[in-house]
Scaffold this active site. Structure first.
Site, short mmCIF file in Angstrom:
data_model
loop_
_atom_site.label_atom_id
_atom_site.label_comp_id
_atom_site.label_asym_id
_atom_site.label_seq_id
_atom_site.Cartn_x
_atom_site.Cartn_y
_atom_site.Cartn_z
N ASP A 49 0.82 -1.21 0.00
CA ASP A 49 0.00 0.00 0.00
C ASP A 49 0.85 1.26 0.00
OD1 ASP A 49 -1.84 -2.19 1.13
OD2 ASP A 49 -3.13 -0.53 0.47
N ASN A 87 1.73 -3.04 4.14
CA ASN A 87 0.75 -3.87 3.41
C ASN A 87 -0.22 -4.41 4.45
OD1 ASN A 87 -0.22 -5.08 0.94
ND2 ASN A 87 0.50 -7.03 1.72
O1 MRU Z 1 -7.61 -3.08 2.66
P1 MRU Z 1 -7.31 -3.42 1.24
O2 MRU Z 1 -8.09 -4.60 0.74
O3 MRU Z 1 -7.42 -2.22 0.32
O4 MRU Z 1 -5.79 -3.85 1.27
C1 MRU Z 1 -5.16 -4.23 0.09
C2 MRU Z 1 -3.77 -4.69 0.27
O5 MRU Z 1 -3.24 -4.74 1.36
C3 MRU Z 1 -3.02 -5.03 -0.97
O6 MRU Z 1 -2.04 -5.99 -0.70
C4 MRU Z 1 -2.32 -3.78 -1.51
O7 MRU Z 1 -3.21 -2.72 -1.62
C5 MRU Z 1 -1.67 -4.01 -2.80
S1 MRU Z 1 -2.81 -4.15 -4.11
C6 MRU Z 1 -1.99 -4.39 -5.56
#
Ligand code: MRU
Length: 353
Positions: free
Chosen positions: A244, A254
């Site tokens: 993220d 992440n």
């Molecule tokens: O809370 P989320 O579902 O948005 O979290 C997503 C993640 O942690 C993913 O691993 C990250 O955004 C990478 S997406 C290519």
């Protein structure tokens, strides 16, 4: 990715040319439903309520949210208000801020009457850029998987572990961490993916498993806490996760639970890779401890499908992300190749940044 024979992106401009269509991820895997975003508030709610999620897709949805805002009112005041509203939806994925900064920078340079046209064009460009970056990430990641296959003596599938969903659904198309998996599978390499369920919202069990199944990739869902055990038993060849936000020195935020996987991987000498489009790198910060960590409603922990799991009086916390320090990461798979998680390596891959 194809769903029932039809190729989809996760977000696109609807046929009316004035609204945006998304795949409503809160309905998966039970139902494949397309939702319509007609206003800025629809876009902000879609990000906040996680109808769309995943760092790259959050960024592109925010860009389209600004399109909807300036189509309704292109004034400077509305542009600023819309941008602030969208930026406040989720704090950790830096793609959101990066997309908004790019959109806002471009829109502020043109007169209000031209803003809507410029906004739709730039949002489409951001969406296409995401897909192109993910394709490159797939190629670079594939070379790692090919290396693993060549190094093996036995004939079992390459065992890949991932966490949360960093696949097609987390991006506009293709995915980041899953891009190499799809390419390997399509090239006839035998792969198997360990999918950790990713409590509390179950992006692994609900989304990653669903999209891997749609593409015919063999996979197994595990509870989050089984990851270390599988690594200890030699059942995992590589961990690949998404991100993220990555600091300029390679610390990775992440989904919560990523850090524990990285610790187990280090203990078991399993290579631990993070797939990172450059839109996820925050060049302004060095230390992962500076990354804002989202904390969501504790009800997501204490309840499932509105049934309360925890006793009435037990408190709960719902910490959304964690930070894996660069020292635990084998490599960052970017669209420009594989970097070591260090300031020098990232700077030499991205001298323009
Ligand atoms: O809370 P989320 O579902 O948005 O979290 C997503 C993640 O942690 C993913 O691993 C990250 O955004 C990478 S997406 C290519």
């Amino acid at each position: 990715l194809k769903v029932d024979g039809k190729a989809y992106r996760t977000i696109w401009v609807a046929d009316d040319g004035a609204s945006v269509a998304i795949i409503d991820q809160t309905k998966l895997p039970r139902e494949f439903a397309v939702a319509s975003l007609a206003t800025l508030d629809d876009a902000a709610a879609a990000i906040r309520d996680m109808q769309v999620r995943g760092a790259p897709l959050i960024g592109v949805t925010a860009a389209y949210g600004l399109c909807l805002a300036v189509a309704a009112d292109p004034s400077d005041a509305n542009l600023a208000r819309a941008s602030d509203l969208l930026e406040a939806t989720r704090p950790t994925a830096v793609n959101l801020r990066a997309a908004l900064e790019r959109m806002r920078g471009a829109l502020e340079r043109v007169v209000p009457s031209e803003r809507a046209v410029v906004a739709w064009a730039l949002a489409a460009e951001l969406a296409d850029e995401d897909v192109a970056q993910n394709r490159f990430i797939g190629q670079h990641g594939l070379s790692i998987l090919e290396g693993l296959r060549k190094a093996r003596r036995e004939d079992r599938p390459i065992q890949i572990m991932t966490h949360c969903n960093a696949g097609w659904l987390a991006t506009v198309d293709v995915g980041t961490a899953l891009a190499p998996v799809y390419l390997a599978h399509d090239a006839g390499m035998s792969v198997h993916v360990w999918v950790s369920e990713t409590r509390p919202r179950n992006q692994g069990a609900f989304l990653t498993a669903w999209e891997l199944a749609k593409h015919g990739v063999p996979h197994t869902v595990i509870v989050d806490s089984a990851a270390g055990h599988l690594m200890q038993r030699g059942d995992v060849d590589i961990v690949i996760v998404g991100a993220d936000r990555v600091t300029r020195s390679g610390d990775v935020a992440n989904k919560i639970g990523t850090y524990l996987k990285a610790l187990a991987a280090r203990d078991c000498a399993v290579p631990f890779y993070v797939a990172v489009p450059s839109s996820t790198i925050d060049w302004a910060i060095d230390d992962g401890r500076e990354i804002p960590i989202e904390e969501r409603d504790a009800d997501e922990v204490t309840h499932i499908a509105r049934i309360r799991l925890a006793p009435e009086n037990s408190g709960a916390r719902n910490i959304g992300f964690d930070v894996t320090p660069a020292r635990l990461i084998t490599g960052l798979i970017t669209e420009r190749g594989i970097c070591t998680p260090s300031r020098e390596s990232l700077a030499s891959a991205f001298p323009d940044r």
